[in-house]
Design an enzyme around this catalytic site. Structure first.
Site, PDB file in Angstrom:
ATOM      1  N   ASP A  31      -2.091  13.655  11.972  1.00 48.28           N
ATOM      2  CA  ASP A  31      -0.743  13.149  11.743  1.00 48.28           C
ATOM      3  C   ASP A  31       0.170  14.284  11.464  1.00 48.28           C
ATOM      4  OD1 ASP A  31      -1.680  10.404  12.324  1.00 48.28           O
ATOM      5  OD2 ASP A  31      -2.229  10.216  10.187  1.00 48.28           O
ATOM      6  N   GLU A 238       4.153   2.767  16.161  1.00 42.80           N
ATOM      7  CA  GLU A 238       3.747   3.399  14.794  1.00 42.80           C
ATOM      8  C   GLU A 238       4.470   4.983  14.909  1.00 42.80           C
ATOM      9  OE1 GLU A 238      -0.072   3.452  13.456  1.00 42.80           O
ATOM     10  OE2 GLU A 238      -0.778   4.702  15.152  1.00 42.80           O
TER      11      GLU A 238
END
Ligand code: FUB
Length: 339
Positions: A31, A238
Site C-alpha cells: 500500500d 478500495e
C-alpha cells in the site's frame, strides 16, 4: 493475478519478466503512498506481517501493527528504512489492523493518516504528527471525528486546501454506511443499483479533523451514468488516490475483486469523475493498491505485489514503475509482468 491462479505461476519466469523488483526486501511492505517532500521521496506503506490469523473475507489476516517510513534521494537511489514510525500500542483509540496509510506536509509539520480497528472491530481513521517526514509520529488520542472505513489518501490542492479521500468495501466496512451513518443492516447495493462511491472530506486548517461532513464521490461512465455495483471491473472497491495532471483531477482506485487499478477524470476534488480505463493490470496476490507521484518531471506508479513471498496475499512488497500519458491525457495501461 488473483490468489486462485497462484498455483500455476512460475515465479522464476515472473521475476525475469516483471517490470520492476521489490524496493524493500528485508521486510514485507504494501500500500505505498509516495510523496516528494523537500526534494526527497518518502514512501508511507503498510508493514505486512504474518500475524497467524486465518484468511477470511474480512481481511483479518492483514494483522499489521506498525509503520515504517522509507526514503529515497531520487528514483534510482537506495531505499532507506527509517525505522519504527508509529506502533498500534501507542494509539489510544486503536486496537489492531494498521492498514494503508498516507501522509501530508503542512507548514513544516508532517501528518500521518492511518486506519485501524477500534476494540469493537470498527475501522476509523486517525492522524499522528511529527516534525520529521520519517517520524516518529505522535498519534492524537481520538480518531478523526466522523471518520470511518479505510485507506486514507490526502491530497493538497493548488489553492493550499487539503482533502482526505477514504473508503473500501467488504473488509473495509464502507458498505455498512449510508450518508456517513453506520448500520449493521446496510450491505453492498444490488448489482443493478449505483455502486457505493469513495468518500472525501476537506481537512481542517490544523489537519486534525474534517472541516465538513464527508461526501460520497460519483464515478460515471462515458454516458454520464453512475457506475453500477454489478460493474465490478470498473467500480470503486478500495485504495483511493488523487493527483492532478494538466489542470485535471485524476481519481484512481482499486477494483478489488477484479484486481485492477483504474482511474477517472474530473474538474474538481469532489468530482464527479468520468471513468477512463486501467492503469495497472492484476498483480500477484489478491490486493492491488497504488499511489501516483511526480518526481523530477516524470510520473511514477508506486504499487505492490506478492512475488517476493511467492504469492502470499498478506505478505506483499512495494514496487515502482514509470507511467506515461498520451496527448489526450489518458494513461497507458501497465502490464506488471510484461506482455
Ligand atoms: O493492506 C490492507 C488492505 O489491503 C488495504 O487497506 C487495502 O487497500 C488492501 O491493499
Amino acid at each position: 493475478m488473483p490468489e486462485d491462479s497462484i498455483e500455476q505461476i512460475n515465479f522464476e519466469t515472473i521475476d525475469k519478466t516483471a517490470i520492476s523488483q521489490p524496493l524493500v526486501k528485508h521486510m514485507y511492505t504494501a500500500d505505498p503512498s509516495a510523496h516528494v517532500f523537500n526534494g526527497k521521496i518518502y514512501i508511507y506503506p503498510s508493514h505486512d506481517i504474518d500475524a497467524g490469523i486465518p484468511f477470511n473475507d474480512n481481511g483479518d489476516h492483514f494483522g499489521m501493527e506498525d509503520y515504517h517510513v522509507f526514503s529515497m534521494e531520487n528514483i534510482e537511489s537506495e531505499v532507506v528504512d527509517n525505522g519504527l514510525a508509529l506502533h498500534v500500542k501507542d494509539v489510544k483509540w486503536a486496537e489492531k489492523q494498521m492498514w494503508a496509510p498516507d501522509a501530508a506536509c503542512k507548514n513544516g509539520k508532517y501528518y500521518l493518516y492511518f486506519p485501524a480497528k477500534r476494540a469493537d472491530g470498527i475501522f476509523q481513521i486517525g492522524v499522528a504528527i511529527s516534525d520529521s517526514p520519517t517520524g516518529p509520529f505522535i498519534a492524537e488520542s481520538e480518531a478523526i471525528k466522523g471518520s470511518y472505513s479505510i485507506d486514507p489518501a490526502v491530497f493538497e490542492d493548488n489553492d493550499g486546501k487539503y482533502y482526505l479521500y477514504f473508503g473500501g468495501i467488504w473488509g473495509g466496512q464502507l458498505q455498512k454506511y449510508r450518508n456517513n451513518q453506520f448500520s449493521e443492516d446496510n450491505e453492498e447495493p444490488h448489482r443493478s443499483e449505483p455502486a457505493l462511491g469513495p468518500i472525501v472530506a476537506l481537512l481542517s486548517d490544523d489537519m486534525k479533523q474534517f472541516a465538513e461532513a464527508p461526501r460520497e464521490i460519483k464515478i460515471l461512465d462515458k454516458n454520464g451514468d453512475v457506475l453500477l455495483a454489478g460493474n465490478n471491473e470498473q467500480r470503486f472497491f478500495e485504495g483511493p488516490w488523487m493527483h492532478t495532471y494538466n489542470g485535471k483531477y485524476y481519481f484512481s482506485y482499486s477494483t478489488g475483486d477484479t484486481h485492477f487499478i483504474c482511474y477517472a477524470i474530473g474538474d474538481n476534488p469532489y468530482g464527479p469523475f468520468t471513468y477512463q480505463g486501467r492503469i495497472l493490470n492484476p498483480v500477484i496476490g489478491w490486493t492491488s493498491h497504488h499511489s501516483i507521484c511526480e518526481v523530477e518531471g516524470k510520473w511514477y506508479l508506486f504499487y505492490h505485489d506478492s512475488s517476493l513471498s511467492k504469492g502470499v496475499t498478506h505478505l506483499r512488497s512495494i514496487k515502482v514503475t514509470e507511467i506515461t500519458y498520451n496527448e489526450d491525457g489518458t494513461i497507458n495501461t501497465i502490464d506488471p509482468y510484461g506482455k
